[in-house]
Design an enzyme around this catalytic site. Structure first.
Site, PDB file in Angstrom:
ATOM      1  N   ILE A  35      -7.837  -0.096  10.265  1.00 45.19           N
ATOM      2  CA  ILE A  35      -8.982   0.804  10.234  1.00 45.19           C
ATOM      3  C   ILE A  35     -10.157   0.130   9.517  1.00 45.19           C
ATOM      4  CG2 ILE A  35      -7.617   2.923  10.380  1.00 45.19           C
ATOM      5  CD1 ILE A  35      -7.806   3.183   7.362  1.00 45.19           C
ATOM      6  N   TYR A  74       0.836  -1.207   0.000  1.00 46.82           N
ATOM      7  CA  TYR A  74       0.000   0.000   0.000  1.00 46.82           C
ATOM      8  C   TYR A  74       0.868   1.253   0.000  1.00 46.82           C
ATOM      9  CZ  TYR A  74       1.328   0.647   4.863  1.00 46.82           C
ATOM     10  OH  TYR A  74       2.060   0.848   6.016  1.00 46.82           O
ATOM     11  N   PHE A 113      -5.625   5.268  -0.532  1.00 49.24           N
ATOM     12  CA  PHE A 113      -4.658   4.179  -0.527  1.00 49.24           C
ATOM     13  C   PHE A 113      -4.602   3.528  -1.906  1.00 49.24           C
ATOM     14  CE2 PHE A 113      -5.696   4.376   3.990  1.00 49.24           C
ATOM     15  CZ  PHE A 113      -4.444   4.243   4.576  1.00 49.24           C
ATOM     16  N   PHE A 154       1.804   9.672   3.538  1.00 44.22           N
ATOM     17  CA  PHE A 154       2.029   9.551   4.973  1.00 44.22           C
ATOM     18  C   PHE A 154       2.560   8.170   5.367  1.00 44.22           C
ATOM     19  CE2 PHE A 154      -2.508   8.656   4.286  1.00 44.22           C
ATOM     20  CZ  PHE A 154      -2.632   7.397   4.872  1.00 44.22           C
ATOM     21  N   ASP A 155       2.440   7.178   4.472  1.00 46.32           N
ATOM     22  CA  ASP A 155       2.964   5.857   4.796  1.00 46.32           C
ATOM     23  C   ASP A 155       2.971   4.989   3.542  1.00 46.32           C
ATOM     24  OD1 ASP A 155       4.025   3.847   6.309  1.00 46.32           O
ATOM     25  OD2 ASP A 155       2.162   3.288   7.320  1.00 46.32           O
ATOM     26  N   TYR A 215      -9.397   7.359  10.957  1.00 41.95           N
ATOM     27  CA  TYR A 215      -8.988   7.737  12.308  1.00 41.95           C
ATOM     28  C   TYR A 215      -9.882   8.798  12.925  1.00 41.95           C
ATOM     29  CZ  TYR A 215      -4.877   5.117  10.951  1.00 41.95           C
ATOM     30  OH  TYR A 215      -4.042   4.111  10.529  1.00 41.95           O
TER      31      TYR A 215
END
Length: 530
Positions: A105, A75, A147, A85-86, A131
């Protein structure tokens, strides 16, 4: 593209909007789009009933995940503005989680159930499936997440899952026996994932089961001895256990394996602090305990009394005076601020002023925003706008009434959860001079959906729409009132003065009755009163 896509998608939308009972048909539509149209070469987007958007960009032909199976996925996660962010791509190893175990999540748990092995897809996840109003270093509160994912494969079962079941049922020693059995068999009957084992360790750490946390995290180090992350996590468990030397050894090893690990650097610095009378382990344990206490208080939704607030504020002040890092200081101040905004704005303003010269840059920046907002507390609130239905709103003309100014959005789960309470209080007290005015923080292009939503949900109060989802995205009213998360509910008294920022749940009706002077309820000591 095969004939019939447009009809299928229109049918899906109609089913969602009209809320008809044909959910079996809705599930068939999703199946047809995501499975039955496997031969399509064009990417198509499906929006599920929860608001999750799924676009398959490359079709696979493997099986779909089932409850209890381990998903292996790559991902890359981005914010609305494209900020990454990731990602799992940098490390080369896919991320693993077990379907239906609440390890990820909600948007992931739902989205991956609809994919097949081999699928490449885009998931657009609304905040309530991500979140929510919680903020982290890299993800702002109330963020919609994007994503790009690839479902690489499926495994079953997960070592972390079977260990958790055994430990929860029979204790840590039984877990040790199971781990030894699995290890002797070469883990032939279980899939071993660093991330899942790390997550299980933190689960026990946060549940104050330090013995189980240490056991699980030590097993993770044994299985992944070249990962800096596993030593970092074990170091934190040793801090909680009070073993300074073991914690330092693990943080140092983590930093050797990953020189970019700033978290390990900060912990090592704290543990080695040479300040007279300061014990690094005790300081870090105090940080963990205070964060846990403040988190529990957050769950009370502003119902803590003045005595409790004063007690928490004293603890925070004492902790801020100690050698803590900037990130921890800002986090603690943010949570404390929430309570003061909920129960005692006057005390909040006074406290913010004491923090203007804080040694922590993030705290100073936060306090500057809050003190700018505090200027709004010095005079009756002035606010005018033209609502989406054409009504002109002018709070100056509402003097003599109690007014709730509500910042919210359709994508905000807590906002939608609060809606029945808003409608109940509005219906009960509108005839007694209670008004609500809404400030929508929905996305650009959502005006049509907002009008439909307001009509369907029978929300009689006016709504402002700017097409901006946060102050960071240019929402001027959010910036003016220092709104960092939603719902934010500004309650204005008969004189036009803001008295609280977080009137929600049972507190809303209590505050409204007090300000309307129903049953002669007296305002709480130290709070702004009309």
């Amino acid at each position: 593209m095969r004939v019939g896509w447009g009809s299928l998608r229109r049918l899906a939308v109609e089913l969602l909007v009209l809320n008809l009972r044909g959910m079996k048909l809705m599930r068939w539509v999703i199946w047809a789009v995501m499975g039955g149209l496997a031969g399509s070469t064009m990417a198509q987007t499906v929006t599920t009933a929860s608001g999750l958007e799924i676009t398959i960009t490359q079709k696979g032909d493997g099986p779909r995940p089932e409850e209890g199976q381990v998903v292996m996925a790559h991902y890359t996660g981005t914010l609305d503005d494209g900020t990454v962010f990731d990602t799992s791509r940098d490390g080369g190893q896919p991320f693993a989680f077990t379907v239906g175990k609440r390890q990820v999540i909600k948007g992931w748990d739902e989205g991956f159930r609809l994919l097949q092995v081999g699928d490449h897809a885009t998931l657009v996840i609304p905040p309530e499936l991500a979140y929510g109003d919680k903020e982290s270093d890299t993800i702002p509160a109330n963020s919609r997440l994007h994503f790009e994912v690839e479902l690489v494969g499926l495994k079953t079962p997960a070592l972390a899952d079977i260990l958790k079941d055994r430990i929860d049922a029979a204790g840590v020693d039984a877990g040790r026996e199971l781990y030894a059995e699995q290890k002797a068999g070469g883990f032939a009957d279980a899939f071993v994932s660093e991330g899942q084992m790390n997550g299980l360790g933190y689960h026990y750490l946060f549940a104050d089961n330090t013995e189980a946390a240490l056991a699980v995290l030590q097993w993770n180090v044994e299985q992944f001895p070249e990962s800096g992350n596993v030593y970092d996590s074990l170091g934190e468990a040793w801090v909680k256990a009070g073993d300074r030397e073991a914690a330092l050894a693990n943080y140092r090893r983590s930093l050797e394996l990953d020189p970019t690990n700033t978290n390990a650097e900060q912990f090592i610095a704290a543990l080695q602090d040479a300040t007279p009378g300061v014990d690094g382990v005790e300081l870090m344990q105090e940080k963990m305990a205070l964060k846990a206490e403040l988190s529990r208080a957050w769950g009370e939704q502003g119902n803590a009394d003045d005595t409790k607030i004063a007690e928490l504020q004293a603890k925070v002040d004492a902790f801020l005076a100690k050698p803590i890092d900037d990130r921890t200081a800002a986090e603690i101040v943010r949570v404390m601020t929430y309570h003061l905004e909920s129960t005692n704005l006057a005390a909040g303003v006074a406290w913010w002023r004491t923090l203007e010269a804080s040694k922590h840059e993030a705290v100073r920046a936060m306090v500057a925003d809050k003190l700018r907002f505090a200027q709004e507390l010095e005079a009756p609130l002035e606010l005018t706008y033209t609502a989406i239905d054409g009504r002109v709103v002018d709070l100056a003309k509402m003097r003599g009434k109690v007014v709730l100014v509500g910042f919210w959005a359709m994508w905000c789960g807590p906002c939608i959860a609060e809606l029945p309470n808003l409608k109940k209080v509005y219906a009960a007290y509108h005839d007694q001079s209670f008004e609500i005015v809404g400030i929508s923080m929905d996305n650009p292009g959502d005006l049509g959906r907002l009008k439909e939503f307001v009509m369907r949900e029978e929300m009689p109060w006016p709504q402002q729409f700017a097409g901006k989802r946060s102050a960071r995205h240019g929402h001027t009213l959010a910036r003016r009132f220092a709104v960092t998360s939603i719902p934010t509910m500004l309650l204005v008294d008969r004189d036009g003065m803001i008295v609280t920022m977080n009137s929600r749940g049972e507190k809303l009706e209590q505050d409204v009755r007090r300000l309307l002077k129903i049953d002669d309820v007296e305002p709480k000591t130290g709070e702004f009163a009309d």
